[in-house]
Motif scaffolding. Structure first.
Motif, PDB file in Angstrom:
ATOM      1  N   PHE A  47      -9.819  11.684  14.522  1.00 32.34           N
ATOM      2  CA  PHE A  47      -9.917  12.880  13.992  1.00 32.34           C
ATOM      3  C   PHE A  47     -11.070  13.024  12.813  1.00 32.34           C
ATOM      4  CE2 PHE A  47      -9.003  16.547  11.294  1.00 32.34           C
ATOM      5  CZ  PHE A  47      -9.120  17.422  12.423  1.00 32.34           C
ATOM      6  N   LEU A  48     -11.126  11.827  11.980  1.00 30.10           N
ATOM      7  CA  LEU A  48     -12.245  11.616  11.188  1.00 30.10           C
ATOM      8  C   LEU A  48     -13.370  11.103  11.473  1.00 30.10           C
ATOM      9  CD1 LEU A  48     -12.608  11.676   8.081  1.00 30.10           C
ATOM     10  CD2 LEU A  48     -11.786   9.184   7.786  1.00 30.10           C
ATOM     11  N   LEU A  49     -13.257  10.255  12.664  1.00 36.14           N
ATOM     12  CA  LEU A  49     -14.455   9.749  13.244  1.00 36.14           C
ATOM     13  C   LEU A  49     -15.372  11.259  13.823  1.00 36.14           C
ATOM     14  CD1 LEU A  49     -16.376   7.756  14.403  1.00 36.14           C
ATOM     15  CD2 LEU A  49     -14.904   7.400  16.267  1.00 36.14           C
ATOM     16  N   GLU A  56     -25.877  19.346  21.756  1.00 32.12           N
ATOM     17  CA  GLU A  56     -25.866  18.213  22.749  1.00 32.12           C
ATOM     18  C   GLU A  56     -24.752  17.358  22.712  1.00 32.12           C
ATOM     19  OE1 GLU A  56     -29.571  15.877  22.273  1.00 32.12           O
ATOM     20  OE2 GLU A  56     -30.612  17.760  22.263  1.00 32.12           O
ATOM     21  N   ASN A  57     -24.333  17.188  21.625  1.00 31.75           N
ATOM     22  CA  ASN A  57     -22.956  16.018  21.527  1.00 31.75           C
ATOM     23  C   ASN A  57     -21.697  17.214  21.138  1.00 31.75           C
ATOM     24  OD1 ASN A  57     -24.549  13.279  21.203  1.00 31.75           O
ATOM     25  ND2 ASN A  57     -25.713  14.814  19.923  1.00 31.75           N
ATOM     26  N   PHE A  58     -21.794  18.214  21.281  1.00 30.83           N
ATOM     27  CA  PHE A  58     -20.501  18.855  21.112  1.00 30.83           C
ATOM     28  C   PHE A  58     -19.401  18.794  21.733  1.00 30.83           C
ATOM     29  CE2 PHE A  58     -18.006  22.588  20.728  1.00 30.83           C
ATOM     30  CZ  PHE A  58     -17.697  22.853  19.261  1.00 30.83           C
ATOM     31  N   SER A  59     -19.633  18.398  23.225  1.00 34.58           N
ATOM     32  CA  SER A  59     -18.654  18.488  24.151  1.00 34.58           C
ATOM     33  C   SER A  59     -17.878  17.192  23.681  1.00 34.58           C
ATOM     34  CB  SER A  59     -18.969  18.409  25.578  1.00 34.58           C
ATOM     35  OG  SER A  59     -19.930  17.338  25.631  1.00 34.58           O
ATOM     36  N   PHE A  60     -18.768  15.935  23.393  1.00 35.24           N
ATOM     37  CA  PHE A  60     -17.911  14.753  23.050  1.00 35.24           C
ATOM     38  C   PHE A  60     -17.314  14.776  21.839  1.00 35.24           C
ATOM     39  CE2 PHE A  60     -18.450  10.608  20.977  1.00 35.24           C
ATOM     40  CZ  PHE A  60     -17.642   9.763  21.633  1.00 35.24           C
ATOM     41  N   ILE A  61     -17.767  15.403  20.771  1.00 39.48           N
ATOM     42  CA  ILE A  61     -16.872  15.604  19.386  1.00 39.48           C
ATOM     43  C   ILE A  61     -15.680  16.392  19.820  1.00 39.48           C
ATOM     44  CG2 ILE A  61     -17.054  16.535  17.134  1.00 39.48           C
ATOM     45  CD1 ILE A  61     -20.386  15.901  17.377  1.00 39.48           C
ATOM     46  N   SER A  62     -15.810  17.559  20.494  1.00 38.55           N
ATOM     47  CA  SER A  62     -14.650  18.339  20.744  1.00 38.55           C
ATOM     48  C   SER A  62     -13.639  17.454  21.632  1.00 38.55           C
ATOM     49  CB  SER A  62     -15.380  19.527  21.756  1.00 38.55           C
ATOM     50  OG  SER A  62     -14.045  20.179  22.179  1.00 38.55           O
ATOM     51  N   LEU A  80     -11.692  15.288  18.916  1.00 29.42           N
ATOM     52  CA  LEU A  80     -11.014  16.028  18.035  1.00 29.42           C
ATOM     53  C   LEU A  80      -9.745  16.643  18.978  1.00 29.42           C
ATOM     54  CD1 LEU A  80     -13.470  18.794  16.115  1.00 29.42           C
ATOM     55  CD2 LEU A  80     -11.860  17.033  15.138  1.00 29.42           C
ATOM     56  N   ASN A  81      -9.919  16.989  19.956  1.00 27.62           N
ATOM     57  CA  ASN A  81      -8.790  17.566  20.705  1.00 27.62           C
ATOM     58  C   ASN A  81      -7.767  16.365  21.219  1.00 27.62           C
ATOM     59  OD1 ASN A  81      -9.276  20.307  20.579  1.00 27.62           O
ATOM     60  ND2 ASN A  81     -10.710  20.233  22.564  1.00 27.62           N
ATOM     61  N   SER A  82      -8.339  15.362  21.433  1.00 26.46           N
ATOM     62  CA  SER A  82      -7.541  13.997  21.787  1.00 26.46           C
ATOM     63  C   SER A  82      -6.677  13.447  20.772  1.00 26.46           C
ATOM     64  CB  SER A  82      -8.653  12.787  22.295  1.00 26.46           C
ATOM     65  OG  SER A  82      -9.328  13.105  23.296  1.00 26.46           O
ATOM     66  N   ALA A  83      -7.393  13.631  19.539  1.00 27.98           N
ATOM     67  CA  ALA A  83      -6.583  13.238  18.344  1.00 27.98           C
ATOM     68  C   ALA A  83      -5.484  14.099  18.090  1.00 27.98           C
ATOM     69  CB  ALA A  83      -7.579  13.108  16.939  1.00 27.98           C
ATOM     70  N   LEU A  84      -5.667  15.545  18.050  1.00 34.86           N
ATOM     71  CA  LEU A  84      -4.599  16.421  17.912  1.00 34.86           C
ATOM     72  C   LEU A  84      -3.630  16.489  18.715  1.00 34.86           C
ATOM     73  CD1 LEU A  84      -7.222  19.358  16.658  1.00 34.86           C
ATOM     74  CD2 LEU A  84      -5.489  17.834  15.279  1.00 34.86           C
ATOM     75  N   LEU A  85      -4.255  16.220  20.172  1.00 36.60           N
ATOM     76  CA  LEU A  85      -2.974  16.322  21.291  1.00 36.60           C
ATOM     77  C   LEU A  85      -2.016  15.020  20.938  1.00 36.60           C
ATOM     78  CD1 LEU A  85      -5.281  17.266  24.146  1.00 36.60           C
ATOM     79  CD2 LEU A  85      -3.479  18.493  23.393  1.00 36.60           C
ATOM     80  N   THR A  86      -2.892  13.836  20.491  1.00 37.35           N
ATOM     81  CA  THR A  86      -1.928  12.759  20.398  1.00 37.35           C
ATOM     82  C   THR A  86      -0.796  12.824  19.294  1.00 37.35           C
ATOM     83  OG1 THR A  86      -3.791  11.341  20.854  1.00 37.35           O
ATOM     84  CG2 THR A  86      -1.928  10.115  19.603  1.00 37.35           C
ATOM     85  N   LYS A  87      -1.071  13.753  18.100  1.00 39.10           N
ATOM     86  CA  LYS A  87      -0.581  14.134  16.885  1.00 39.10           C
ATOM     87  C   LYS A  87       0.935  14.835  17.490  1.00 39.10           C
ATOM     88  CE  LYS A  87      -3.166  13.641  12.961  1.00 39.10           C
ATOM     89  NZ  LYS A  87      -2.081  12.747  12.310  1.00 39.10           N
ATOM     90  N   ILE A  88       0.634  15.656  18.557  1.00 38.59           N
ATOM     91  CA  ILE A  88       1.874  16.638  18.857  1.00 38.59           C
ATOM     92  C   ILE A  88       2.492  15.864  20.156  1.00 38.59           C
ATOM     93  CG2 ILE A  88       0.814  18.656  18.341  1.00 38.59           C
ATOM     94  CD1 ILE A  88       0.042  19.358  21.263  1.00 38.59           C
TER      95      ILE A  88
END
Length: 336
Positions: free
Chosen positions: A70-72, A86-92, A95-103
């Motif tokens: 998430f911090l990365l 250009e990089n928003f999809s990768f950053i998104s 972010l979502n992978s980290a949050l989905l791991t948390k739940i």
């Protein structure tokens, strides 16, 4: 006895969640999640849990990894602000992978049943309900109609349905049930936040009803159900109806949020997604029914004199409100 340090850590855990969901920047959201994580670790290390050290360590490692990702993602979005489109999809995705791991959404779910298995019912309820609030709301902030989110919803409903079939531990059954319900909550986010809020509140109420029964009778495995609930006819019926409500059968309260989610998915032409959710919700309903039917139908030799627990009025009251909730909701909506 409820010790003062537990109250302090519990309040700090709630504070971390509130900081995360009320922040304006991603960095302060990360700080809120970290406060929440560092506050719950001492609670999970409580000696009343079955495997306190193991559960706390597994939870810490998984959440620390998710927080690092998430911090990365936050650092990348700050450093690449000129190329952010250009990089928003990768950053998104990060972010979502980290949050989905948390739940604990599938396929990032492997830690969740293992951690829950080592906890008592009080902390299991916290893990099933409160700990999902902050990551879910942060996912909603970054929720895009992407193929990634659809894959997460589909994999969560499939894994939550199928892997719950061969479990004998009630905590693991509740964990896989939670993974299945996560798919419904993520699907509800495709429409609006109100739908998610209704679903989450109803899921929390039903989970609370079941867990107070499990906690009062110290039930952790299926074979304990057969012995205990056969001597408690009234609580057995309540237990059965709560599982039917959790599975989403009408006329119980659990049907109401699923009804709204399916309605919204069909209106937005997500036909395949709604069909998959319904099919694998029926799979979860199958293992709920298997538990409850076995509890009702298997004959045990019962003693003539039964020294039973005294059933608290609060348990019956909360269960009555939950089970008659669909009728109440329908009446309220008709008068609005």
């Amino acid at each position: 006895m409820f010790y003062m340090h537990k109250i302090m850590f519990f309040l700090s855990m709630m504070l971390g969640t509130l900081i995360a969901i009320s922040s304006y920047s991603w960095l302060s959201m990360w700080m809120g999640l970290e406060i929440n994580l560092l506050s719950i670790i001492p609670l999970l290390s409580d000696s009343k849990n079955l495997y306190p050290s193991e559960s706390a360590l597994k939870y810490f490692i998984t959440q620390a990894l998710a927080s690092s990702i998430f911090l990365l993602a936050i650092i990348l979005s700050l450093n690449l602000k000129e190329q952010i489109l250009e990089n928003f999809s990768f950053i998104s995705l990060l972010l979502n992978s980290a949050l989905l791991t948390k739940i604990g959404a599938a396929p990032f779910h492997a830690w969740f049943p293992e951690v829950l298995e080592g906890l008592n019912w009080s902390y299991s309820l916290v893990m099933l309900t409160w700990q999902k609030i902050a990551p879910m709301i942060l996912i909603f902030y970054n929720c895009k109609l992407s193929m990634f989110l659809f894959l997460i919803i589909i994999s969560s409903t499939i894994i939550g349905g199928i892997l719950g079939l061969n479990q004998i531990s009630l905590r693991k059954i509740m964990a896989y049930s939670s993974i299945n319900h996560i798919s419904w909550m993520l699907a509800s986010m495709l429409n609006n936040q109100t739908t998610w809020l209704i679903y989450f509140l109803v899921y929390s109420i039903i989970s609370f009803n079941l867990i107070i029964i499990f906690k009062q009778y110290q039930l952790y495995y299926l074979n304990q159900l057969f012995n205990t609930l056969n001597s408690e006819k009234s609580i057995k019926l309540t237990f059965l109806l709560n599982f039917l409500s959790l599975g989403g059968l009408p006329p119980f309260l659990g049907f109401f949020p699923k009804w709204i989610v399916i309605n919204n998915l069909v209106l937005n032409n997500f036909f395949l997604l709604s069909i998959l959710l319904i099919i694998f919700s029926l799979v979860t309903l199958f293992f709920y029914l298997r538990i409850t039917f076995a509890t009702i139908m298997i004959n045990f030799s019962e003693a003539i004199i039964i020294l039973s627990h005294k059933i608290k009025f609060s348990i019956f009251f909360v269960n009555f409100i939950s089970l008659s909730g669909l009728l109440i909701c329908t009446l309220i909506l008709n008068f609005i």
